[in-house]
Design an enzyme around this catalytic site. Structure first.
Site, mmCIF file in Angstrom:
data_model
loop_
_atom_site.group_PDB
_atom_site.id
_atom_site.type_symbol
_atom_site.label_atom_id
_atom_site.label_comp_id
_atom_site.label_asym_id
_atom_site.label_seq_id
_atom_site.Cartn_x
_atom_site.Cartn_y
_atom_site.Cartn_z
ATOM 1 N N THR A 58 0.856 -1.171 0.000
ATOM 2 C CA THR A 58 0.000 0.000 0.000
ATOM 3 C C THR A 58 0.899 1.231 0.000
ATOM 4 O OG1 THR A 58 -1.444 1.303 1.423
ATOM 5 C CG2 THR A 58 -0.346 -0.526 2.473
ATOM 6 N N GLU A 72 -4.967 -2.699 4.852
ATOM 7 C CA GLU A 72 -4.557 -3.391 6.080
ATOM 8 C C GLU A 72 -5.646 -4.294 6.635
ATOM 9 O OE1 GLU A 72 -3.917 -0.315 5.305
ATOM 10 O OE2 GLU A 72 -1.926 0.288 5.980
ATOM 11 N N LYS A 84 -7.620 21.982 9.924
ATOM 12 C CA LYS A 84 -7.717 22.623 11.246
ATOM 13 C C LYS A 84 -7.648 24.130 11.061
ATOM 14 C CE LYS A 84 -5.611 18.592 12.965
ATOM 15 N NZ LYS A 84 -4.543 18.028 12.204
ATOM 16 N N TRP A 130 -11.917 21.892 13.765
ATOM 17 C CA TRP A 130 -11.717 20.938 12.681
ATOM 18 C C TRP A 130 -12.853 21.022 11.684
ATOM 19 C CZ3 TRP A 130 -10.193 15.609 15.215
ATOM 20 C CH2 TRP A 130 -8.969 15.759 15.867
#
Ligand code: AMP
Length: 548
Positions: free
Chosen positions: A188, A335, A445, A450
Site C-alpha cells: 500500500t 490493512e 484545522k 476541525w
C-alpha cells in the site's frame, strides 16, 4: 476457574481453514457455471478447478516451493483468478503487484517481497524491462498474453502461461497445512514514506469470505446478492484482492466476468452483454462510466454497485440510483483485507424515498460480522455513538494484517494498544452506522476547529455545474489552515462559474447550519482534472504539493 479448552481425541482431525476449501461448494452446486474473460475466453467452474491444478503443477515444475513468493502483473483476468487459488493452495505466497506504481516503487516492492517468480502480462513487459537489472531474488519470468504476437524483449522468459498449463496435469495433491500460513501479500502506498507490505493468512481470507457473504447476502436487504447474480469486479485484482470478492463469488458459484483493461465503453458493453448485476469500485470508476456517452444506450437498471476506497458523494449515488443502479458504500483498508463495513439499509428504511435513503447509502456503513469498532478521542477514550462525536476509528477483526513486511516500527504504530488504528476519523450514529468524516491527515484545522474535507467535497459536488472536486487545507498565518477547493466544472459550465458562485453555494449550507462559516473555502481553483492515485482515488498528496 480458567476456561475449559476442548479436548481432542487422538484421532480427531483439526481441520484448517484453507483457501482450497472455497472451491469445494461451487463444484457441488454449480460446476457448469461460467467464468468469462472479457470477449476472449469463457469456461466452466469445472475447468477453473482443472486449470488451477495445471497451474500448480506447472509452477512446481518451474521450481516453486512452499514459502516461495509468486508475483502477478496482469489485468483483471481468469488467469488472475487461477493464481488467487493455485498459488496459496500450494503453500506459496501470492504477491499481487500494483501495475500502476512508478518504476522505483515497483522494483522496491518486487525486492522487498522477495519475489521468486513473476507472471507478467505482455503489456507490462516494458515496465519490467526497465527494472530488470535490479532484481534481487527473481529467478524466473512467465509470460501472460492476450495476443499471438510474442513480445520483442531482452527479458529472459521462462515460459508462456497457456503453454505451461497445457503441458501440465490437471490433478495436483494440494496438501493441508497450518491455516496461519501466509497466502497473499501486497503493498500500500501511503501518503508518506516507502510502500508498506501487508499480508494475509489462509484463515484470514476464509473468515473474511464468510463474513462478507453474510453482509452481502443475508444482511443486505436492499441489494441482496445471490448465486444468480453475475459478478464483474471493477476494483483491480492487485488492490486488496479486488476486495476479496472473487473468493466470495467463487464460494457462491456465481457467474464471474473479468473485464481485462478498464476502458469505459468496453466495460459498459460487457456489463450489458454478460448481464452483469453486481460490481464494486472506487467512486472515480463509477463516475467515469456514468460520464461516458455510451451510458445512454445501455440498460444499467438492476446493477448493484458497492462503492468503497473513497467517500461516495450524494451526487454520484443519486446519479447512479436515478439510472436504476443500486449504489451504496462500503469501507475498508489494505490493512483490513479489506471489508469492515457495508452501508446496508435496515428494514425500516427500505420504503423511504431516495432522498432520505441517500444519507444512509453514503454513510460508510454497518460493521460486518466479527468486526469490532470504536471511535476514540486524542487520549484514546471511547466516544459515544451519538452521531456527533468524531474521533479516530479503531478496529479488531480476525482478518487484519498482523504487521507490515519487515517493518516492525510502523507495524507497532498501526497496532498501538492492541487495536488497529485506521487513521480515519468518523462518528457512529445511534443506528450503528459509521460515517467517515476524514482521513486523520486530511482533516482541516482552522482557527483551532476541525472541518472535514470530505464534507466540503460532498457539498461542492452537489452544485449543478461541478463534475469533481477536492478540498485540502493550506497553511494560513492567521488561522493555521484554511480550506482550498480544487474544482472541475462540467463542460457546459466551463468559464460560466466563478469562485464567488461556489462560495455563495456554500453559504446556503452555512445558513442551514450544515457547516460553520469557517468551512467556506478561502480559495476555489478551477482545473481540468484532479490528480488520482494508482487506484483511482483523489490524490491529496499531489494536490497539496501543487497548491500548498
Ligand atoms: P487503501 O488502503 O488504499 O484501500 O485506502 C484505505 C483508505 O481509503 C481508508 O483508510 C479511507 O481513508 C479510505 N476509504 C475507504 N473506503 C472509504 C469510504 N467508503 N469512504 C471514505 N473513505 C474511504
Amino acid at each position: 476457574m480458567p476456561v475449559r479448552i476442548i479436548e481432542s481425541t487422538a484421532s480427531a482431525y483439526r481441520y484448517p481453514l484453507l483457501v482450497k476449501n472455497i472451491l469445494i461448494t461451487p463444484l457441488i452446486y454449480s460446476p457448469d457455471q461460467e467464468i468469462v474473460y472479457s470477449d476472449k475466453t469463457r469456461y466452466s467452474y469445472r475447468t477453473l478447478v482443472q486449470r488451477i491444478g495445471r497451474l500448480a503443477n506447472a509452477l512446481e515444475k518451474l521450481g516453486v516451493d512452499q514459502g516461495d513468493t509468486v508475483a502477478v502483473m496482469d489485468w483483471d483476468s481468469h488467469r488472475y483468478l487461477e493464481c488467487f487459488f493455485a498459488v496459496p493452495m500450494m503453500g506459496a505466497v501470492l504477491h499481487t503487484v500494483n501495475i500502476r506504481l512508478s518504476k522505483e516503487q515497483l522494483i522496491y516492492t518486487i525486492n522487498h517481497a522477495k519475489d521468486d517468480i513473476i507472471l507478467v502480462n505482455a503489456d507490462f513487459i516494458p515496465l519490467l524491462e526497465s527494472v530488470k537489472d535490479r532484481f534481487q531474488t527473481v529467478k524466473k519470468i512467465i509470460l501472460l498474453k492476450d495476443h499471438d504476437q510474442p513480445p520483442d524483449t531482452p527479458l529472459q522468459l521462462d515460459g508462456e502461461y497457456e503453454e505451461i498449463l497445457a503441458e501440465s496435469d490437471t490433478e495436483y495433491d494440494f496438501s493441508d497445512f497450518d491455516e496461519n500460513t501466509m497466502a497473499t501479500t501486497f503493498y500500500t502506498t501511503g501518503t508518506t514514506g516507502l510502500p508498506k507490505g501487508v499480508y494475509f493468512s489462509h484463515r484470514q481470507l476464509v473468515l473474511h469470505t464468510y463474513a462478507t457473504i453474510a453482509a452481502l447476502c443475508v444482511h443486505n436487504l436492499h441489494a441482496t446478492v445471490t448465486p444468480k447474480d453475475v459478478y464483474m469486479p471493477l476494483t483491480p485484482m492487485f488492490h486488496v484482492h479486488a476486495w476479496g470478492i472473487p473468493y466470495v463469488m467463487t464460494l457462491m458459484g456465481t457467474k464471474q466476468v473479468y473485464p481485462g483493461r478498464y476502458e469505459p465503453e468496453k466495460l459498459l458493453r460487457l456489463i450489458e452483454k454478460e448481464r452483469v448485476t453486481f460490481s464494486h469500485c472506487v467512486p472515480t470508476i463509477l463516475f467515469m462510466l456514468l460520464s461516458n456517452p455510451v451510458v445512454k444506450h445501455v440498460d444499467l437498471s438492476g446493477w448493484k454497485v458497492v462503492i468503497g476506497g473513497a467517500a461516495l458523494s450524494k451526487q454520484l449515488c443519486k446519479a447512479g440510483c436515478e439510472l436504476g443502479i443500486n449504489v451504496y458504500a462500503a469501507y475498508g483498508l489494505s490493512e483490513t483485507c479489506p471489508v469492515l463495513t457495508v452501508a446496508n439499509l435496515k428494514s425500516h428504511m427500505l420504503n423511504w424515498d431516495l432522498d432520505r435513503q441517500l444519507d444512509f447509502r453514503c454513510r460508510t456503513g454497518l460493521p460486518i460480522s466479527d468486526v469490532q469498532m470504536k471511535i476514540v478521542d486524542v487520549n484514546g477514550a471511547s466516544l459515544p455513538h451519538d452521531g456527533r462525536s468524531v474521533g479516530e476509528i479503531l478496529v479488531r477483526t480476525p482478518w487484519l494484517t498482523q504487521g507490515y513486511v519487515n517493518d516492525p516500527q510502523r507495524a507497532e504504530e498501526l497496532w498501538q494498544g492492541g487495536w488497529l488504528h485506521t487513521g480515519d476519523m468518523g462518528f457512529i450514529d445511534p443506528e450503528g452506522y459509521l460515517k467517515i468524516t476524514d482521513r486523520l491527515k486530511d482533516i482541516i484545522k482552522t482557527g483551532g476547529e476541525w472541518i472535514s474535507s470530505l464534507q466540503l467535497e460532498d457539498i461542492i459536488t452537489q452544485h449543478e455545474a461541478v463534475s469533481e472536486a477536492a478540498v485540502i487545507g493550506v497553511l494560513d498565518e492567521k488561522w493555521g489552515e484554511r480550506p482550498l477547493a480544487v474544482v472541475v466544472l462540467k463542460k457546459e459550465f466551463a468559464e460560466k462559474i466563478t469562485e464567488d458562485d461556489i462560495r455563495a453555494f456554500f453559504m446556503k449550507f452555512v445558513k442551514k447550519g450544515a457547516i460553520p462559516k469557517y468551512g467556506v473555502p478561502e480559495r476555489v481553483v478551477f482545473t481540468d482534472a484532479i490528480p488520482k492515485t494508482s487506484v483511482g482515488k483523489i490524490d491529496k498528496k499531489t494536490i497539496r504539493q501543487q497548491y500548498a
